[in-house]
Every structure is written in C-alpha cells, then in structure tokens.
Design a protein around this motif. Sequence first.
Motif, mmCIF file in Angstrom:
data_model
loop_
_atom_site.group_PDB
_atom_site.id
_atom_site.type_symbol
_atom_site.label_atom_id
_atom_site.label_comp_id
_atom_site.label_asym_id
_atom_site.label_seq_id
_atom_site.Cartn_x
_atom_site.Cartn_y
_atom_site.Cartn_z
ATOM 1 N N GLN A 269 -18.736 27.642 5.362
ATOM 2 C CA GLN A 269 -18.078 26.841 4.136
ATOM 3 C C GLN A 269 -18.767 26.257 3.144
ATOM 4 O OE1 GLN A 269 -14.681 27.331 4.031
ATOM 5 N NE2 GLN A 269 -14.785 28.779 5.770
ATOM 6 N N THR A 270 -19.751 25.891 3.635
ATOM 7 C CA THR A 270 -20.619 25.098 2.875
ATOM 8 C C THR A 270 -21.394 25.964 1.730
ATOM 9 O OG1 THR A 270 -21.247 23.382 4.436
ATOM 10 C CG2 THR A 270 -22.968 23.352 2.588
ATOM 11 N N ILE B 152 -19.905 28.930 0.833
ATOM 12 C CA ILE B 152 -18.828 29.561 -0.089
ATOM 13 C C ILE B 152 -18.669 28.478 -1.295
ATOM 14 C CG2 ILE B 152 -16.554 30.118 -0.107
ATOM 15 C CD1 ILE B 152 -16.714 31.235 2.579
ATOM 16 N N LYS B 153 -18.539 27.248 -0.724
ATOM 17 C CA LYS B 153 -18.439 26.266 -1.850
ATOM 18 C C LYS B 153 -19.750 26.046 -2.894
ATOM 19 C CE LYS B 153 -15.608 23.187 1.086
ATOM 20 N NZ LYS B 153 -15.688 22.098 1.801
ATOM 21 N N ARG B 154 -20.689 26.635 -2.634
ATOM 22 C CA ARG B 154 -21.975 26.666 -3.437
ATOM 23 C C ARG B 154 -22.018 27.938 -3.997
ATOM 24 N NH1 ARG B 154 -27.131 24.112 -0.740
ATOM 25 N NH2 ARG B 154 -26.366 22.157 -0.193
ATOM 26 N N GLY B 155 -20.731 28.823 -4.069
ATOM 27 C CA GLY B 155 -20.522 29.789 -5.129
ATOM 28 C C GLY B 155 -21.350 31.123 -4.080
ATOM 29 N N PHE B 156 -21.741 31.085 -2.992
ATOM 30 C CA PHE B 156 -22.304 32.521 -2.537
ATOM 31 C C PHE B 156 -21.154 33.328 -1.874
ATOM 32 C CE2 PHE B 156 -25.965 29.576 -2.580
ATOM 33 C CZ PHE B 156 -26.977 30.260 -2.953
ATOM 34 N N TYR B 157 -21.412 34.896 -1.600
ATOM 35 C CA TYR B 157 -20.983 35.552 -0.742
ATOM 36 C C TYR B 157 -21.113 35.535 0.522
ATOM 37 C CZ TYR B 157 -18.743 37.462 -5.101
ATOM 38 O OH TYR B 157 -18.056 37.663 -6.253
ATOM 39 N N LYS C 117 -25.851 36.234 -3.538
ATOM 40 C CA LYS C 117 -25.205 35.805 -4.787
ATOM 41 C C LYS C 117 -24.202 36.935 -5.277
ATOM 42 C CE LYS C 117 -26.299 32.050 -6.454
ATOM 43 N NZ LYS C 117 -25.595 30.878 -6.593
ATOM 44 N N GLU C 118 -24.225 37.992 -4.502
ATOM 45 C CA GLU C 118 -23.375 39.128 -4.783
ATOM 46 C C GLU C 118 -22.539 39.731 -3.694
ATOM 47 O OE1 GLU C 118 -25.697 42.205 -7.019
ATOM 48 O OE2 GLU C 118 -26.804 40.661 -7.840
#
Length: 145
Positions: A26-27, A29-34, A58-59
């Motif tokens: 969850q952390t 994902i909140k930072r923008g990672f897949y 990142k992708e």
Amino acid sequence: MPEVHEIIFYGRSGDGIHMIADQLVQTLIKRGFYVISYPEYDPERRETLAKVHIRVSKEPINAREPVSKPEIAVFFDVRLLQNNRETIGVGKLIVNAPSKELVSKYLGNTDAHVISIDIHGLRRAGSNYPQYVVDSVLKALFSEP
C-alpha cells in the motif's frame, strides 16, 4: 524492459508477514509504483511456512511467476535461513534476529548486506514494529548496494 525489483517475505503462519507485506504494498502504491503481491502457503497447519512474493516497478509488471532471485529477502524467523535456496545471491537480507552474529550462525558467510531487526524486542517495547519493518524494506529497496 522495465526495471522490476523483487522482494520475498518468509515467516511462519501467524507471524504477521501478510499484514506487513500488505502495508508495504500500500505504501509503494501510494508512492506511484506498480506492485504485484501474492502469498504462498504450505498446507494449512499451524506454524507452517508462509511466503509473500512482491514485485515493484515504475511501469506495469507482466511477470506472474514466483520470485526466484529476490533483491531483498525478509525473514521473520532466523531459523528459516537454513536450506533456503532463494537466499543465494540475494543482495539484502532483513532478518528477525537480535544480532548479526546469530544470522551468521544460521547462514554462514554471505556477500549479502544483512540487516537484523529484533522484532520480539520491538513488540515488548510496545513500538510500531510493522512500520519499522516496512521502513527497513523501503530503505533497503531505494538505497544503493
């Protein structure tokens, strides 16, 4: 080809590895990672081996098979280091152990960067040990080798 980081958590049923791995996911994902995460269980019995496989990028991630060569391995029981093929070649080990000497006893010589966390001591002290483990994994993931 996207850069994919692989992490694997090892523990015994009831250690809380799924809760902590989910908190990490969850952390991220909140930072923008897949992120792809899934558990693997031994037959359902008390105190059996449990694993959580995690991939971070990142992708978008297309790999769906189990993590076999993790960048980071997290062990909630130092005894699980014995006879564990996935630890060969791992870059960073995070182990629930009061000292690195105890880790060396079970693992022997290794080129891996070892981080020992005394989860039992953190529990007794009443600290937020799940967040401490998550922060340790994030630091290991984003720091240079």
